[in-house]
Enzyme design. Structure first.
Site, PDB file in Angstrom:
ATOM      1  N   CYS A   4       0.796  -1.170  -0.032  1.00 29.10           N
ATOM      2  CA  CYS A   4      -0.296   0.114   0.067  1.00 29.10           C
ATOM      3  C   CYS A   4       0.882   1.376  -0.116  1.00 29.10           C
ATOM      4  O   CYS A   4       0.873   1.942  -0.817  1.00 29.10           O
ATOM      5  CB  CYS A   4      -0.870   0.054   1.355  1.00 29.10           C
ATOM      6  SG  CYS A   4      -2.279  -1.223   1.264  1.00 29.10           S
TER       7      CYS A   4
HETATM    8  N1  LIG Z   1      -2.508  -6.560   1.226  1.00 33.61           N
HETATM    9  C1  LIG Z   1      -2.953  -5.422   1.974  1.00 33.61           C
HETATM   10  O1  LIG Z   1      -2.537  -5.154   3.024  1.00 33.61           O
HETATM   11  C2  LIG Z   1      -3.959  -4.353   1.388  1.00 33.61           C
HETATM   12  C3  LIG Z   1      -4.516  -3.468   1.982  1.00 33.61           C
HETATM   13  C4  LIG Z   1      -5.312  -2.713   1.561  1.00 33.61           C
HETATM   14  C5  LIG Z   1      -5.732  -2.926  -0.146  1.00 33.61           C
HETATM   15  N2  LIG Z   1      -5.023  -3.664  -0.646  1.00 33.61           N
HETATM   16  C6  LIG Z   1      -5.343  -3.597  -2.138  1.00 33.61           C
HETATM   17  O2  LIG Z   1      -6.133  -4.609  -2.567  1.00 33.61           O
HETATM   18  C7  LIG Z   1      -5.837  -5.122  -3.894  1.00 33.61           C
HETATM   19  C8  LIG Z   1      -5.264  -6.517  -3.778  1.00 33.61           C
HETATM   20  O3  LIG Z   1      -4.139  -6.803  -3.025  1.00 33.61           O
HETATM   21  P1  LIG Z   1      -3.694  -8.080  -2.310  1.00 33.61           P
HETATM   22  O4  LIG Z   1      -2.681  -7.567  -1.309  1.00 33.61           O
HETATM   23  O5  LIG Z   1      -5.018  -8.842  -1.908  1.00 33.61           O
HETATM   24  O6  LIG Z   1      -3.212  -8.732  -3.584  1.00 33.61           O
HETATM   25  P2  LIG Z   1      -2.322 -10.307  -3.717  1.00 33.61           P
HETATM   26  O7  LIG Z   1      -1.216 -10.245  -4.524  1.00 33.61           O
HETATM   27  O8  LIG Z   1      -2.169 -10.840  -2.237  1.00 33.61           O
HETATM   28  O9  LIG Z   1      -3.731 -11.061  -4.178  1.00 33.61           O
HETATM   29  C9  LIG Z   1      -4.118 -10.922  -5.555  1.00 33.61           C
HETATM   30  C10 LIG Z   1      -4.626 -12.229  -6.046  1.00 33.61           C
HETATM   31  O10 LIG Z   1      -5.350 -11.904  -7.494  1.00 33.61           O
HETATM   32  C11 LIG Z   1      -5.015 -12.783  -8.022  1.00 33.61           C
HETATM   33  N3  LIG Z   1      -5.284 -12.286  -9.761  1.00 33.61           N
HETATM   34  C12 LIG Z   1      -4.503 -11.667 -10.333  1.00 33.61           C
HETATM   35  N4  LIG Z   1      -4.992 -11.092 -11.463  1.00 33.61           N
HETATM   36  C13 LIG Z   1      -6.217 -11.727 -11.544  1.00 33.61           C
HETATM   37  C14 LIG Z   1      -7.439 -11.853 -12.340  1.00 33.61           C
HETATM   38  N5  LIG Z   1      -7.428 -11.259 -13.423  1.00 33.61           N
HETATM   39  N6  LIG Z   1      -8.382 -12.646 -11.916  1.00 33.61           N
HETATM   40  C15 LIG Z   1      -8.421 -13.288 -10.825  1.00 33.61           C
HETATM   41  N7  LIG Z   1      -7.482 -13.502  -9.892  1.00 33.61           N
HETATM   42  C16 LIG Z   1      -6.448 -12.627 -10.332  1.00 33.61           C
HETATM   43  C17 LIG Z   1      -3.396 -13.048  -8.091  1.00 33.61           C
HETATM   44  O11 LIG Z   1      -3.146 -14.337  -8.449  1.00 33.61           O
HETATM   45  C18 LIG Z   1      -3.472 -12.878  -6.460  1.00 33.61           C
HETATM   46  O12 LIG Z   1      -3.835 -14.119  -5.819  1.00 33.61           O
HETATM   47  C19 LIG Z   1      -4.651  -4.250  -4.260  1.00 33.61           C
HETATM   48  O13 LIG Z   1      -5.417  -3.090  -5.173  1.00 33.61           O
HETATM   49  C20 LIG Z   1      -4.245  -3.461  -3.216  1.00 33.61           C
HETATM   50  O14 LIG Z   1      -3.719  -2.423  -3.089  1.00 33.61           O
HETATM   51  C21 LIG Z   1      -4.164  -4.446  -0.129  1.00 33.61           C
END
Ligand SMILES: NC(=O)c1ccc[n+]([C@@H]2O[C@H](COP(=O)([O-])OP(=O)(O)OC[C@H]3O[C@@H](n4cnc5c(N)ncnc54)[C@H](O)[C@@H]3O)[C@@H](O)[C@H]2O)c1
Length: 424
Positions: free
Chosen positions: A262
């Protein structure tokens, strides 16, 4: 009749906790992830996310949750939530390719009345300008009439034992008031409190405001840490005192740089949007510059410390403690440990690491040796750099064992017996 089927697209740090809680709330949940490995692992009851246990995955499975990497295996859905990554492209601009791909998937699976909610962090306008046309094209339905569309920012704080998805207020912003109603009804079944934004744009902005606020305030104390040292002021102590003010102040702490998905990335999404107006978002750019310089500052301080013992960095045995971006979790994304190890190696140091959460670690594709036995490794190193104060670390004990210790977290208690310990 409340919605029953929920599809979560993207089963990572954000999507998987949602799967667990939606299943617990009584929804029949399907998870779609492009990774066959992740889908298979979850179906076998294995969690790959720090905050979600195997038991929680098993409970969701028992409540009907299945994961798949095969879009064709998924039927029409009442609710579709998009939780895919939003990284930066090579040119440091937003890379919305996963959001676009997920919107196309969602568009093919929605039916009249479906709610689509985007949770991925992104710049204001994405829900309306990027996701909406893709959904409309793929489904042949129009947003706000044929289906509902909302943005609901994820506020997951990995490793936080107090606040999770259920007890953190959930912001929702619809592209119409009726879309917000639908999102409020859905999240109201999962979260204790739902907060309505005026529209999807304000919900998108709220998330970026939160992250930019952290980024800027971390930069503020990082910059202060550098000059406080030269002025002979203990900044940690000043922060401790300032934090006793019961209003108008929130403490932030200096460190070796910002990491995670983030803080180093999301504010770029906002500065990208502001640049389309023809001027920069100066606060974010300044914060980036200051926080981005912290790994180099750590090296400068490490060099000074070794120098005090008449030792060059070249050939010094340097042990890095804690290489994840945050304490007590395994996530290494954007961790400042990487640039620090790279710079130390470039100067000829013999770098090793220890981290209870990281069994193997590579920097630039090259393995960094892992210290198996913590205390002897601390005692043998010419310099120990504490990058992450994991709870497992007995810091007073490690401080006594070390020859030189650079504490980048201000976490090691200062005593007369440890003059060889320096805080950032
Ligand atoms: N990790 C955090 O602490 C956090 C906190 C708040 C917001 N976010 C936001 O949330 C969003 C997701 O982050 P995350 O940490 O969960 O990511 P992550 O990488 O842990 O998980 C994302 C998943 O999506 C999958 N993926 C990618 N493209 C895809 C598609 N087209 N269809 C289906 N699956 C797909 C990937 O294989 C992966 O498993 C981002 O925008 C991030 O900025 C993350």
């Amino acid at each position: 009749m409340p919605a029953q089927n929920v599809l979560v697209i993207g089963l990572g740090y954000v999507g998987l906790p949602l799967v667990v809680e939606a299943a617990r709330a009584g929804f029949r949940v399907t998870g779609f992830d492009t990774s066959t490995e992740i889908a298979a692992g979850l179906n076998a009851g294995r969690s790959h996310v720090d905050d979600v246990s195997d038991e929680q995955v098993a409970l969701a499975r028992a409540a009907g949750f299945t994961a798949t990497a095969d879009e064709a295996a998924i039927g029409p859905q009442d609710v579709i939530v998009i939780c895919v990554p939003t990284p930066l492209s090579e040119a440091d601009g937003p890379d919305l390719s996963a959001v676009r791909a997920a919107a196309q998937t969602a568009g093919r699976l929605l039916r009249p009345g479906t709610l689509v909610s985007l949770e991925s962090t992104t710049y204001p306008g994405t829900t309306d300008e990027v996701v909406r046309p893709l959904l409309e094209k793929a489904s042949g339905l129009s947003a706000g009439m044929g289906f509902s569309l909302a943005f609901s920012p994820e506020r997951i704080d990995p490793g936080n034992p107090q606040f999770g998805l259920v007890n953190t207020p959930k912001i929702v912003g619809g592209i119409t008031p009726a879309c917000a109603d639908a999102a409020e009804a859905f999240y109201g079944r999962i979260c204790e409190q739902v907060v309505r934004a005026a529209s999807a744009r304000e919900a998108e902005m709220a998330k970026l405001l939160e992250n930019t606020y952290r980024h800027v305030n971390i930069a503020l104390v990082n910059e202060m840490a550098i000059f406080c040292r030269e002025l002979g002021i203990d900044l940690q102590d000043a922060i401790r005192c300032a934090a006793t003010k019961p209003f108008g102040f929130a403490p932030f702490y200096p460190g070796p740089g910002v990491g995670g998905h983030c803080i180093p990335i999301d504010p770029n999404y906002l500065s990208y949007k502001v640049r389309t107006l023809g001027y920069p978002f100066r606060f974010v750019e300044l914060a980036q510059e200051i926080n981005g310089r912290m790994p180099a500052y750590v090296i400068e301080r490490a060099t000074d410390l070794l120098n005090r013992n008449a030792q060059p960095v070249n050939g010094a045995r340097v042990l890095l403690l804690g290489v994840t971006y945050k304490k007590d979790i395994a996530d290494q994304r954007e961790s400042p440990a990487q640039p620090i190890a790279r710079r130390l190696r470039a100067r000829g140091a013999q770098v090793a690491y220890h981290d209870p959460y990281v069994p193997t670690w590579q920097v630039d594709g090259q393995d960094v040796p892992r210290a198996a036995d913590l205390e002897p490794a601390v005692a043998a190193a010419d310099l120990v750099i504490l990058l992450q104060a994991h709870q497992d670390y007995d810091l007073p004990r490690l401080a006594r064992a070390a020859r030189l210790l650079l504490d980048t977290r201000g976490a090691v208690p200062k005593t007369a017996a440890t003059p060889h310990v320096e805080a950032l």
